[in-house]
Design an enzyme around this catalytic site. Structure first.
Site, mmCIF file in Angstrom:
data_model
loop_
_atom_site.group_PDB
_atom_site.id
_atom_site.type_symbol
_atom_site.label_atom_id
_atom_site.label_comp_id
_atom_site.label_asym_id
_atom_site.label_seq_id
_atom_site.Cartn_x
_atom_site.Cartn_y
_atom_site.Cartn_z
ATOM 1 N N GLU A 4 0.827 -1.201 0.000
ATOM 2 C CA GLU A 4 0.000 0.000 0.000
ATOM 3 C C GLU A 4 0.865 1.257 0.000
ATOM 4 O OE1 GLU A 4 -3.790 -0.432 2.155
ATOM 5 O OE2 GLU A 4 -3.268 1.447 3.121
ATOM 6 N N GLU A 27 -15.943 -10.867 4.423
ATOM 7 C CA GLU A 27 -14.815 -10.645 3.511
ATOM 8 C C GLU A 27 -14.215 -11.972 3.041
ATOM 9 O OE1 GLU A 27 -11.283 -8.946 5.308
ATOM 10 O OE2 GLU A 27 -10.762 -7.911 3.464
ATOM 11 N N SER A 42 -7.387 1.744 -2.261
ATOM 12 C CA SER A 42 -6.166 0.999 -2.548
ATOM 13 C C SER A 42 -6.580 -0.369 -3.082
ATOM 14 C CB SER A 42 -5.362 0.829 -1.265
ATOM 15 O OG SER A 42 -4.482 -0.262 -1.406
ATOM 16 N N GLU A 83 -13.956 -13.131 -4.987
ATOM 17 C CA GLU A 83 -12.645 -12.798 -5.553
ATOM 18 C C GLU A 83 -11.496 -13.111 -4.586
ATOM 19 O OE1 GLU A 83 -15.192 -10.911 -4.963
ATOM 20 O OE2 GLU A 83 -14.650 -9.034 -3.971
ATOM 21 N N CYS A 123 -8.315 -2.001 4.150
ATOM 22 C CA CYS A 123 -8.177 -3.171 5.021
ATOM 23 C C CYS A 123 -9.380 -3.396 5.927
ATOM 24 C CB CYS A 123 -6.891 -3.120 5.835
ATOM 25 S SG CYS A 123 -6.487 -1.512 6.418
ATOM 26 N N LYS A 133 -15.248 -9.601 8.874
ATOM 27 C CA LYS A 133 -14.187 -10.430 8.288
ATOM 28 C C LYS A 133 -14.764 -11.756 7.799
ATOM 29 C CE LYS A 133 -10.568 -7.799 8.535
ATOM 30 N NZ LYS A 133 -9.782 -7.469 7.324
ATOM 31 N N GLU A 145 2.063 1.707 -3.414
ATOM 32 C CA GLU A 145 0.957 2.168 -4.250
ATOM 33 C C GLU A 145 0.711 3.662 -4.027
ATOM 34 O OE1 GLU A 145 -2.667 0.050 -3.431
ATOM 35 O OE2 GLU A 145 -3.784 1.092 -5.009
ATOM 36 N N CYS A 155 -10.150 -1.439 15.264
ATOM 37 C CA CYS A 155 -10.439 -2.848 15.568
ATOM 38 C C CYS A 155 -10.491 -3.149 17.067
ATOM 39 C CB CYS A 155 -9.405 -3.746 14.913
ATOM 40 S SG CYS A 155 -9.221 -3.435 13.160
#
Ligand code: SF4
Ligand code: SF4
Ligand code: SF4
Ligand code: SF4
Lengths: 223, 478
Positions: free
Chosen positions: B176, B258, B216, B263, B196, B255, B179, B400
């Protein structure tokens, strides 16, 4: 010389209560530190047994708890004198209680409940009384009366908690789990998100005027 | 309607499309305390009657689960028995804590069965903040730091490899950070948002699909570890990726969502097979009769268990930013960063902004903690008036540490001190690490040397980057 001052009690404003039961959970939490109940829900190993109950109808919700009656009828009927008055509160000595239900029947508010007794998060069994279960005789679990004690005697329970835990869970000097580590409001009052609960201490002028609408009858008791 | 969550192979508990966050109608009192913490107004219903969740809007952050205080009382017989409810909720039958109205789909039961399978190579990773909160489930003070006991407990639960999402956080920073530097240099697709936090990503996909190119392209640290587990570490260990069970312990209910995204697979293997929360891990430890408090400290396994302080602070809001700046600064200036502790970035709920001088560039950054604060920034981006280069978004109020899968508090009045203690514990953990910058982590250097090549290179793109999809209501209904 005896000073006659009315007992304190916690009362709810029905219009404010949203029925979330946070008060029940908090009451249970602070009373069961010696049953291993710490700050997180995951530390609970027994049923949630609060000392106040949120009652609901179609149009309102509000918790009901002990009014700490001046001439407590529960105390009058207890055959083993397990109920006594101490520093402005009516308390049940849980060790003495024989679970006879007399107090529960005498209470005009239905504020007393009978439940299993717990120690270290486990049911406490009776030494003598047995019952037939699963085809054999097993010791019967002790049943006792529970009711609001205005969060008294929480200090003794908190003594078993380590020094570090005490600071981290915001427990005040006397060991009560409190709002911000400072005051000593009863647990139910301090957690209510709607400020629906008030501790009425008739000796405190401020509380008296704040709750005058609810407890107008107390004015005659002003000392 | 497109099938957004593919059916999980071998999953008996998880139905085809599981919304993950549920409200038990038998227990909900309709107090709507959950609605008052929901950042996206996904909870609907009249006061005093059971509430429902709008699965389309819901970002699965689990804040409602943390807020709900309506529990199944001992005295009031509910329609379904406790054992039945536990089974429906995917929880192991030994769970003793009360059952609340708002809950998330559990995977403890499924994991318990999978862990007993000797044919599978069982690998686990733990998010940075599990080690600062897990001990609360065993009665220890808020923020007690137990990485060593956590690793030991996971081994006793029968995992063959105990890895660390912190390592994935270090990889994320490498990717990241590179990037960001690329985008700032070329002036393209700025500002760049972090990607994230899956709840933030789902929210962006739902409400701002036209802005997705600003995210990102990095997968989250959890998915990066998942991808590396089924490639890099499978190679190191000489196991067939098809035999690997890849598990993640997360503070976050989203999560679970996710990990199930279509993908998120590498060469046909799902990167993370099962996600459990901090609470579910504690339940499994108790279920196995492990005496957590008296466990010895054990290390994580190599290579995916070695982490820097930068990886650790991902769990607090501003942490991703701080970690990225530590590395970005040095990659851009080739000089050592003068001050490692970027206190101006640390904070709690709301929006914080800062400007960091990196060589000739004044990098403007913003940290958003709490999804309800992001809409003003999204508007600015849409209008083209957003002044920032880099924006970290965390859906939960304090990052978190306050995630929906973290230990649930009995008293609302303790929330502040719990979050505070968990956060300072994370920062203390960072301060005590020898290596505090991702690019100086020897295991990271080795990973790039032996396996990935360079950040944003071919292998990185294949394994560690992804695309986001529009979930706007229109398309979902068609
Ligand atoms: S005052 Fe204390 S004991 Fe009484 S109902 Fe409230 S929390 Fe329970
Ligand atoms: S905490 Fe307050 S609002 Fe909630 S049920 Fe109790 S009295 Fe009612
Ligand atoms: S889910 Fe819980 S917090 Fe939400 S309305 Fe129902 S009882 Fe209240
Ligand atoms: S999980 Fe988060 S977004 Fe979904 S209903 Fe609950 S609070 Fe709202």
């Amino acid at each position: 010389m005896k000073r006659e001052r009315p007992n304190s009690f916690v009362i709810a404003e029905a219009g404010k209560c949203i029925g979330c039961k946070a008060c029940e959970l908090a009451c249970f939490a602070v009373h069961n530190q010696d049953n291993g109940v710490a700050a997180s829900v995951g530390t609970i190993t027994m049923p949630v047994l609060p000392r106040l109950y949120v009652i609901r109808s179609d149009s309102f919700a509000m918790p009901v708890q002990c009014r700490h009656c001046e001439n407590a009828p529960c105390a009058g009927v207890c055959p083993v004198q397990a109920i006594r008055q101490e520093e402005g509160a009516i308390l049940i000595d849980e060790d003495r209680c024989i679970g006879c239900k007399a107090c529960a029947m005498a209470c005009p508010f239905g504020a007393v409940s009978l439940y299993k007794s717990y120690g270290n998060g486990q049911e406490i069994e009776q030494p003598y009384l047995k019952e037939q279960q699963n085809g054999r005789l097993e010791r019967k679990t002790r049943i006792i009366a529970y009711k609001c004690d205005l969060c008294r005697n929480i200090a003794s329970a908190a003594n078993t908690v380590s020094e570090e835990t005490v600071t981290s869970v915001a427990v005040d000097q006397s060991g009560r789990l409190t709002e911000n580590g400072g005051g000593s409001l009863p647990a139910c009052v301090s957690v209510c998100p709607e400020q629906a609960l008030t501790l009425v201490s008739p000796i405190l002028g401020e509380s008296r005027s704040r709750t005058a609408a609810d407890v107008g009858s107390l004015r005659s008791l002003r000392l | 309607m497109t099938n957004l969550i593919p059916e999980k192979k071998g999953s008996s508990v998880m139905p085809n499309i599981d919304p993950i966050i549920h409200i038990d109608k038998q227990l909900c009192t309709g107090c709507r305390r959950c609605a008052s913490v929901c950042p996206v107004d996904a909870i609907t219903g009249e006061a005093g009657t059971p509430q429902s969740i709008d699965a389309h809007r819901c970002v699965i952050c689990g804040q409602c689960i943390q807020a709900c205080t309506a529990y199944a009382a001992e005295s009031e017989p509910s329609l379904a028995s406790r054992a039945e409810k536990l089974r429906q909720r995917g929880q192991v039958s030994s769970v003793r804590e009360p059952l609340f109205a708002a809950y998330s789909t559990g995977h403890g039961l499924e994991l318990k069965e999978a862990l007993a399978d000797p044919k599978r190579h069982k690998v686990v990773q733990c998010a940075p903040v599990i080690r600062v909160s897990l001990a609360e489930e065993f009665g220890l003070p808020f923020g007690t730091l137990t990485p060593g006991k956590m690793a030991a407990a996971l081994r006793r639960l029968n995992f063959d490899r105990v890895y660390d999402t912190n390592f994935g956080a270090d990889v994320t920073i490498m990717e990241e950070g590179s990037e960001l530097i690329g985008r700032v240099m070329s002036g393209e697709r700025l500002p760049m948002f972090t990607s994230c936090c899956p709840a933030w990503v789902k929210h962006a996909e739902t409400t701002a699909p036209q802005l997705l190119e600003h995210l990102s392209s990095c997968k989250s640290p959890m998915q990066m570890i998942g991808a590396l587990v089924k490639t890099y570490s499978a190679e190191v260990d000489g196991v067939d990726p098809a035999d690997i069970l890849s598990v993640a312990v997360m503070p976050c209910t989203c999560k679970k969502f996710e990990a199930g995204r279509e993908e998120m697979n590498v060469d046909g293997h799902q990167e993370v097979d099962l996600v459990i929360t901090t609470r579910e891990l504690a339940q499994l430890i108790k279920d196995k009769g492990i005496d957590f408090i008296n466990l010895p400290d054990e290390p994580f396994d190599s290579p995916l268990g070695k982490y820097s302080g930068a990886g650790t602070i991902f769990g607090a809001t501003g942490g991703v930013m701080e970690a990225a700046i530590r590395t970005g600064y040095e990659l851009m200036t080739h000089e050592s960063i003068p001050n490692l502790q970027l206190d101006f970035i640390r904070g709690d709920e709301g929006i914080r902004t800062a400007a960091v001088q990196i060589g000739d560039l004044e990098l403007k950054v913003a940290m958003v903690a709490g999804l309800k604060y992001v809409s003003s920034i999204l508007e600015q981006v849409a209008e083209g008036t957003c002044p920032y280069h880099f924006i970290e978004v965390m859906a939960c109020p304090e990052g978190c540490v306050s995630g929906g899968g973290q230990p649930k508090l009995l008293l609302e009045t303790q929330r502040k001190s719990a979050y505070q203690a968990r956060k300072s514990s994370i920062y203390r953990h960072d301060a005590n690490q020898k290596v505090r910058k991702s690019h100086e982590n020897p295991a990271i250097i080795k990973l790039y040397k032996d396996f990935l090549g360079e950040p944003l290179g071919h292998a990185s793109h294949h394994l560690l980057h992804t695309k986001f999809i529009s979930r706007s209501a229109k398309e979902e209904l068609s």
